[in-house]
Design a protein around this motif. Structure first.
Motif, short mmCIF file in Angstrom:
data_model
loop_
_atom_site.label_atom_id
_atom_site.label_comp_id
_atom_site.label_asym_id
_atom_site.label_seq_id
_atom_site.Cartn_x
_atom_site.Cartn_y
_atom_site.Cartn_z
N VAL A 1 -5.78 -15.08 -11.55
CA VAL A 1 -6.09 -13.97 -10.64
C VAL A 1 -5.69 -12.64 -11.26
N TRP A 2 -4.51 -12.60 -11.89
CA TRP A 2 -4.05 -11.36 -12.51
C TRP A 2 -4.98 -10.95 -13.64
N LEU A 3 -5.39 -11.90 -14.47
CA LEU A 3 -6.33 -11.60 -15.56
C LEU A 3 -7.65 -11.07 -15.00
N ARG A 4 -8.09 -11.68 -13.91
CA ARG A 4 -9.35 -11.27 -13.28
C ARG A 4 -9.29 -9.83 -12.80
N VAL A 5 -8.27 -9.51 -12.04
CA VAL A 5 -8.18 -8.17 -11.44
C VAL A 5 -7.85 -7.13 -12.49
N VAL B 1 -12.16 -2.40 -17.08
CA VAL B 1 -13.59 -2.12 -17.18
C VAL B 1 -13.97 -0.91 -16.32
N MET B 2 -13.36 -0.82 -15.14
CA MET B 2 -13.70 0.26 -14.21
C MET B 2 -12.89 1.53 -14.44
N LEU B 3 -12.01 1.53 -15.44
CA LEU B 3 -11.14 2.68 -15.67
C LEU B 3 -11.92 3.99 -15.90
N PRO B 4 -13.02 3.99 -16.68
CA PRO B 4 -13.77 5.25 -16.84
C PRO B 4 -14.25 5.83 -15.51
N LEU B 5 -14.63 4.96 -14.57
CA LEU B 5 -15.06 5.44 -13.26
C LEU B 5 -13.89 6.00 -12.46
N ALA B 6 -12.71 5.41 -12.67
CA ALA B 6 -11.52 5.94 -12.01
C ALA B 6 -11.23 7.36 -12.50
N VAL B 7 -11.37 7.58 -13.80
CA VAL B 7 -11.14 8.91 -14.36
C VAL B 7 -12.19 9.89 -13.82
N ARG B 8 -13.42 9.43 -13.73
CA ARG B 8 -14.50 10.30 -13.25
C ARG B 8 -14.28 10.73 -11.81
N HIS B 9 -13.75 9.82 -10.99
CA HIS B 9 -13.55 10.11 -9.57
C HIS B 9 -12.06 10.34 -9.26
N ARG B 10 -11.35 10.96 -10.18
CA ARG B 10 -9.92 11.14 -10.01
C ARG B 10 -9.60 12.05 -8.81
N ALA B 11 -10.59 12.82 -8.34
CA ALA B 11 -10.34 13.66 -7.16
C ALA B 11 -10.04 12.82 -5.93
N LEU B 12 -10.45 11.54 -5.95
CA LEU B 12 -10.16 10.66 -4.82
C LEU B 12 -8.66 10.46 -4.61
N LEU B 13 -7.89 10.57 -5.68
CA LEU B 13 -6.44 10.43 -5.56
C LEU B 13 -5.85 11.49 -4.63
N ARG B 14 -6.46 12.66 -4.64
CA ARG B 14 -5.99 13.73 -3.76
C ARG B 14 -6.65 13.65 -2.38
N ALA C 1 -17.80 -12.11 -11.65
CA ALA C 1 -17.14 -12.55 -10.41
C ALA C 1 -16.23 -11.48 -9.81
N THR C 2 -16.00 -10.39 -10.52
CA THR C 2 -15.15 -9.34 -9.97
C THR C 2 -15.86 -7.99 -9.94
N VAL C 3 -16.24 -7.46 -11.10
CA VAL C 3 -16.87 -6.13 -11.14
C VAL C 3 -18.19 -6.12 -10.38
N VAL C 4 -19.11 -7.01 -10.78
CA VAL C 4 -20.41 -7.06 -10.10
C VAL C 4 -20.24 -7.45 -8.63
N ALA C 5 -19.35 -8.40 -8.37
CA ALA C 5 -19.16 -8.88 -7.01
C ALA C 5 -18.67 -7.77 -6.08
N TYR C 6 -17.68 -7.01 -6.52
CA TYR C 6 -17.15 -5.95 -5.66
C TYR C 6 -18.15 -4.80 -5.49
N ILE C 7 -18.84 -4.42 -6.56
CA ILE C 7 -19.79 -3.31 -6.46
C ILE C 7 -20.93 -3.66 -5.50
N THR C 8 -21.55 -4.82 -5.71
CA THR C 8 -22.65 -5.20 -4.83
C THR C 8 -22.17 -5.48 -3.41
N GLY C 9 -20.95 -6.00 -3.28
CA GLY C 9 -20.42 -6.28 -1.95
C GLY C 9 -20.20 -5.01 -1.15
#
Length: 337
Positions: free
Chosen positions: A50-54, A60-73, A247-255
């Motif tokens: 589970v830890w490896l999965r998440v 993989v999603m880190l670039p998107l986190a940087v792009r949307h860093r305004a969400l932290l505020r 099972a994680t990236v695609v699953a969460y995005i489409t979900g």
């Protein structure tokens, strides 16, 4: 009249896309167990998988986190809640429950989430719930009882049942928080971008699971060898890549995108197909036996999902409707990702 027809057509089209996204998410989530089981049998602890999965998905999603860093505020509480409930909470509670009660019982309790979503929508949000959605939940719950063959290993461990119920409640949090509108960016007043929410949710979940799983004690050498999948040697690293990307990236995005196009209660019922898909994939790829009650239960779950998705969502405020065009743009970006 042509304008009304056009709006109805767009609504039906959006619902069809949402249903397709929900099915893709169910298939992606359902395929996680088939890939994870050989890794566990090869020597990895379930929590380490589970830890490896998440954590892998978070990277993989880190670039998107940087792009949307305004969400932290703008939405720190939403990001923390999504990571705590939708990512870490579901996984930790479910695997903790497995250590005390049978798999079938834990699965059935976790997938009571659609019924709990209906309760949340009706009594907390005070929104009407369609009869079709309620009937679909009842059928899906009954079908799941057959799919997981809950009668084959009933065990009344109070703590185990509470942990499984905790996983169901965390699942409710996933559907409710995924329904936070469909804004067009990170500007002030806009609804949070779903890709940014998922990215930060995975990062938060990874940090929390690091404390629980203690990955420094993991046998990393397992990933350098092959795992046995029904007599076939499969590289362990390839199975991990599948778990992370599909099972994680695609699953969460489409979900998340499916919840925004449908509704939490309808998407929750369609998500029940995950257990059916997991059972069928285990039958095909792992050679696990599929009994007659499981086949019948799977058909009942499909019927419940069909009835629920054919329902007309309850009337919503004008704000989410006005954001529909931007939401479709987000959906296209999420699919491309």
């Amino acid at each position: 009249m042509p304008v009304v027809t056009s709006e109805i057509s767009r609504g039906q089209s959006g619902k069809g896309v949402g249903l397709g996204l929900a099915l893709v998410s169910a298939v992606a989530f359902g395929g996680s167990g088939v890939a994870a089981k050989p890794l566990i049998e090869a020597g990895l602890d379930p929590l380490h998988v589970v830890w490896l999965r998440v954590t892998g998905a978070a990277v993989v999603m880190l670039p998107l986190a940087v792009r949307h860093r305004a969400l932290l505020r703008r939405r720190p509480a939403l990001l923390a809640g999504f990571g705590l409930l939708a990512v870490a909470g579901v996984q930790a509670c479910y695997f903790a429950a497995l250590s005390r009660i049978p798999v079938g019982v834990a699965l059935l309790i976790e997938y009571l989430a659609p019924a709990l979503v209906l309760g949340w929508v009706r009594f907390v949000q005070r929104r009407p719930v369609t009869r079709a959605a309620a009937v679909g939940v009842v059928l899906a719950a009954g079908g799941l009882a057959c799919v997981v063959e809950v009668w084959s290993g009933l065990s009344f461990d109070a703590l185990g049942l509470l942990l499984a119920l905790g996983a169901a409640c965390c699942q409710v949090g996933y559907f409710v928080m995924a329904d936070h509108g469909g804004g067009d960016g990170d500007g002030d007043g806009a609804a949070p971008d779903p890709l940014g929410v998922i990215a930060y949710g995975l990062l938060v979940g990874s940090v929390l699971l690091t404390v629980v799983a203690r990955p420094w004690s993991m046998d990393w050498a397992v990933l350098a060898h092959s795992a046995n999948m029904n007599g076939t040697a499969v590289p362990a690293a390839a199975l991990l890549v599948w778990i992370v990307l599909v099972a994680t990236v695609v699953a969460y995005i489409t979900g998340v995108l499916s919840v925004r196009r449908l509704s939490p209660q309808v998407a929750g019922v369609v998500a029940c197909l995950e257990a059916v898909i997991a059972t069928v994939l285990a039958w095909v790829l792992l050679g696990e036996h599929l009994s007659t009650p499981q086949v019948v239960g799977g058909a009942v779950v499909l019927l419940g999902a069909f009835i629920a998705q054919s329902s007309t969502p309850a009337k919503a405020p004008a704000e989410p409707v006005a954001a529909g065009g931007a939401e479709r743009e987000l959906s296209a970006r999420g699919t491309a990702a």
